[in-house]
Design a protein around this motif. Structure first.
Motif, short mmCIF file in Angstrom:
data_model
loop_
_atom_site.label_atom_id
_atom_site.label_comp_id
_atom_site.label_asym_id
_atom_site.label_seq_id
_atom_site.Cartn_x
_atom_site.Cartn_y
_atom_site.Cartn_z
N LEU A 142 12.07 -1.30 24.04
CA LEU A 142 11.39 -2.30 24.97
C LEU A 142 12.48 -3.05 25.92
N GLY A 143 12.49 -2.97 27.16
CA GLY A 143 13.23 -3.87 28.09
C GLY A 143 14.67 -2.85 28.26
N ARG A 144 14.64 -1.75 27.73
CA ARG A 144 15.73 -0.84 28.11
C ARG A 144 15.35 0.52 28.25
N GLY A 145 14.09 0.33 28.88
CA GLY A 145 13.55 1.64 29.28
C GLY A 145 11.91 1.75 29.13
N CYS A 149 4.91 -2.89 32.50
CA CYS A 149 4.62 -3.69 33.81
C CYS A 149 5.63 -3.01 34.85
N THR A 151 5.13 -3.25 38.10
CA THR A 151 5.39 -3.96 39.15
C THR A 151 6.69 -4.65 38.82
N CYS A 152 6.79 -5.28 37.57
CA CYS A 152 7.99 -5.87 37.38
C CYS A 152 9.35 -5.12 37.17
N ASP A 153 9.26 -3.98 36.82
CA ASP A 153 10.31 -3.07 36.57
C ASP A 153 10.66 -1.89 37.17
N ALA A 155 11.70 -1.37 40.04
CA ALA A 155 12.94 -1.30 41.01
C ALA A 155 14.05 -0.90 40.25
N PHE A 156 14.01 -0.70 38.85
CA PHE A 156 15.37 -0.50 38.15
C PHE A 156 15.38 1.04 37.83
N PHE A 157 14.46 1.81 38.37
CA PHE A 157 14.19 3.12 38.16
C PHE A 157 14.20 4.03 39.56
N GLN A 160 15.00 7.70 39.89
CA GLN A 160 15.14 8.41 38.66
C GLN A 160 13.92 8.82 38.05
N LEU A 226 20.09 2.97 26.05
CA LEU A 226 18.93 3.15 27.17
C LEU A 226 17.90 4.49 26.95
N SER A 245 14.05 8.33 32.21
CA SER A 245 14.86 7.04 31.90
C SER A 245 14.11 5.94 31.67
N THR B 143 12.86 -10.18 38.35
CA THR B 143 12.55 -9.71 39.65
C THR B 143 11.51 -10.46 40.57
N THR B 145 8.90 -9.57 41.90
CA THR B 145 7.50 -9.21 41.81
C THR B 145 7.05 -9.10 40.37
N CYS B 146 7.73 -9.90 39.48
CA CYS B 146 7.28 -10.12 38.24
C CYS B 146 6.37 -11.28 37.88
N HIS B 184 22.47 -4.64 29.93
CA HIS B 184 21.38 -3.36 29.71
C HIS B 184 19.95 -3.83 30.10
N GLN B 186 16.76 -3.43 31.96
CA GLN B 186 15.89 -2.42 32.71
C GLN B 186 14.30 -2.98 32.53
N GLY B 187 13.97 -4.24 32.13
CA GLY B 187 12.95 -4.66 32.01
C GLY B 187 12.94 -6.41 32.00
N GLU B 200 12.79 -10.54 25.02
CA GLU B 200 12.02 -9.79 25.88
C GLU B 200 10.68 -10.41 26.18
#
Lengths: 329, 217
Positions: A142-145, A149, A151-153, A155-157, A160, A226, A245, B143, B145-146, B184, B186-187, B200
């Motif tokens: 969780l939070g590492r892939g 959400c 909409t929130c996340d 942009a990290f991908f 990918q 990740l 990812s 971000t 948009t969050c 790290h 990613q969320g 988190e």
């Protein structure tokens, strides 16, 4: 240049048009029935709902035993009829997800994606399609892939490959959102067919970036630091690892949905909320109805009846009446 | 052209009418090599123009190194929100990256909080903060948009108000990829406490207190 400052301002909840007498969270038969009665009693009523196919009734295909509606009719159609009835009395419905609540403030605050709303009374009607367990690797990453959400996340991908797991409006909407960033989106659907609004199904099947995998279960999220992939199994087929990812999980189960309450109300071992005879919880002005309660048979008509009891009690609470007043005809 | 629409300016003027004490915004910027420096400065200046209780100072990160060091600023764009006037006080509230999208609400809420001087935290959390003996650095990755992120940012900033030993940073994850990679991320929201402990999501203060205790144990 649009910096989305409006989003931030809507989040402050101070706008006069965000002030309601009653905010109902969940637009199934319970919440919608409350809205019919409160709106008809001239209470300014807002219903926040994730989508027509987000709840237990919304995904039911054939109903023939709802009193007064011979059917067969789909759950989504039945909910839509109820909503139109509530809207005809002045209730407002928005499609949104509640991300937080402050039940101790006066008025109470309901934070959703598009804004913060204030309410004299809050009715919880989020049903019981919460997940009972997670798959292996889901909590670890969780939070590492792993995300809930897009909409929130999302942009990290960028550029990918990602997987979206689920089969409802929310899952399909999030998968489409992710096509803005991701190179490829696998949509892992546990059932043999897609169950979402028609236009979403159409957009998903037309998208060149989305590969839909029907009848496929998520078995594990794998990775090192990740996420590096998801292990899935098609019905009757061999397990395979999809190299992604990101894993965006929108699966459902049979547990009352109370996570957004952030422990502001006690729940039973089964995760259910407790209420009095007027559907009021331990916090005055906060009511819970429908499948959030574990005290009765899970049927739409019973959820609707709960909603009416709560509506009468909301009116009593807001107007400081000592007795229930049931003269709305 | 103004970033804030006229009707939003009017709304904020009404909100700011309730400000009790002066608030100072300090923006660290640079004309070149900073993606959102110009917009971050514009946001601070436009917000400050809406109330005579809000002032703004703008410094060039390169030409005013000593001031940047005084405020412990190591990356830009950076915005400090502190109490202004005769009793000026830097609580350790920082925004690294542009406070746009949902984070615009965080900057407005911070202004209201700092002006009131009251963090609004529970007695239990206040008591823990007042007994701290070592530094706590909270970095909240977000971000724009969050919708969940402002809750986590405001909690870190409320905590910063309660102790001179606590610093609360909002870090816009996409603008600082080296930090996102390092931790790290990613969320979001992801709160990193003292480099070692992380949380988190937008946690209630009592859950965050558990993580803070873990970080200083």
């Amino acid at each position: 240049m649009d910096l989305g400052l409006d989003l931030g301002l809507s989040n402050l909840g101070a706008a006069a048009d965000n002030a309601y007498d009653v905010v109902i969270i969940g637009g199934g038969p319970a919440g919608t029935s409350t809205a019919i009665y409160t709106a008809r009693a001239d209470l300014r009523t807002l219903v926040i709902d994730k989508g027509l196919t987000a709840g237990a009734l919304g995904i039911t295909t054939k109903i023939s035993n709802y009193p007064g509606v011979p059917g067969p009719i789909s759950g989504a159609e039945l909910v839509e009829i109820m909503r139109q009835q509530a809207e005809s009395f002045g209730a407002t419905f928005i499609t949104d997800k509640v991300v937080g609540l402050d039940l101790s403030s006066d008025p109470k605050m309901v934070m959703a994606g598009t804004g913060t709303f204030t309410a004299k009374a809050v009715v919880l009607a989020t049903g019981s399609m919460g997940r009972t367990s997670s798959v292996k690797g889901e909590e670890e990453f969780l939070g590492r892939g792993v995300s809930y959400c897009a909409t929130c996340d999302g942009a990290f991908f960028r550029d990918q490959d990602v997987a979206v797991i689920g089969n409802n409006d929310e899952a399909l909407e999030e998968a489409l959102f992710l096509t803005k960033f991701a190179a490829k989106v696998y949509l892992i659907v546990p059932t043999p067919e897609l169950k979402a609004r028609e236009f979403l199904v159409h957009e998903i099947t037309e998208s060149a970036k989305v590969e839909v995998m029907l009848g496929t279960r998520l078995k594990e999220v794998i990775g090192e630091t990740l996420v590096t992939g998801v292990r899935v199994q098609p019905r009757g087929g061999a397990e395979q690892v999809l190299p992604v990812s990101g894993a965006f999980v929108y699966l459902q189960g049979g547990k009352p949905i109370t996570d957004y309450l952030m422990e502001q109300l006690p729940t039973s071992v089964e995760g259910c909320l407790a209420v009095d005879a007027e559907m009021q919880t331990a916090v005055p002005g906060v009511f819970a109805i429908g499948d959030l309660l574990c005290t009765h048979i899970k049927q739409a008509v019973i959820a609707a009846a709960d909603g009416v009891i709560a509506a009468v009690a909301v009116d009593k609470y807001i107007h400081g009446r000592k007795k229930l007043q049931i003269d709305w005809n | 052209m103004a970033l804030l629409k006229e009707q939003d300016q009017q709304h904020l003027r009404q909100e700011f009418a309730a400000l009790e004490n002066p608030v100072k915004l300090i923006v660290f910027t640079q004309p070149f090599e900073c993606q959102y420096c110009t917009e971050t400065r514009m946001i601070a200046e436009e917000v400050a123009a809406l109330s005579d209780k809000i002032s703004v100072e703008v410094y060039d990160f390169d030409n005013h190194r000593e001031i940047a060091e005084q405020y412990n600023i190591d990356k830009i764009p950076a915005t400090v929100i502190m109490r202004g006037g005769d009793e000026a006080k830097d609580y350790g509230i920082r925004f690294y990256g542009i406070p746009s999208g949902y984070e615009f609400s965080s900057i407005i809420e911070d202004i209201m909080l700092v002006s009131s001087g009251d963090s609004g935290l529970s007695d239990e959390v206040r008591a823990w903060a007042s007994n701290l003996t070592e530094e706590v650095h909270m970095q909240v990755f977000v971000t724009p948009t969050c919708p969940y992120c402002p809750q986590a940012v405001i909690l870190a900033h409320r905590l910063a108000m309660e102790s001179d030993l606590i610093r609360g940073d909002m870090v816009e994850a996409i603008e600082f990829p080296h930090l996102s990679n390092k931790y790290h991320v990613q969320g979001v929201p992801r709160t990193v406490i003292n480099e070692t402990v992380h949380m988190e999501g937008a946690a209630p203060e009592i859950m965050m207190l558990g993580k803070l205790k873990e970080a200083v144990a």
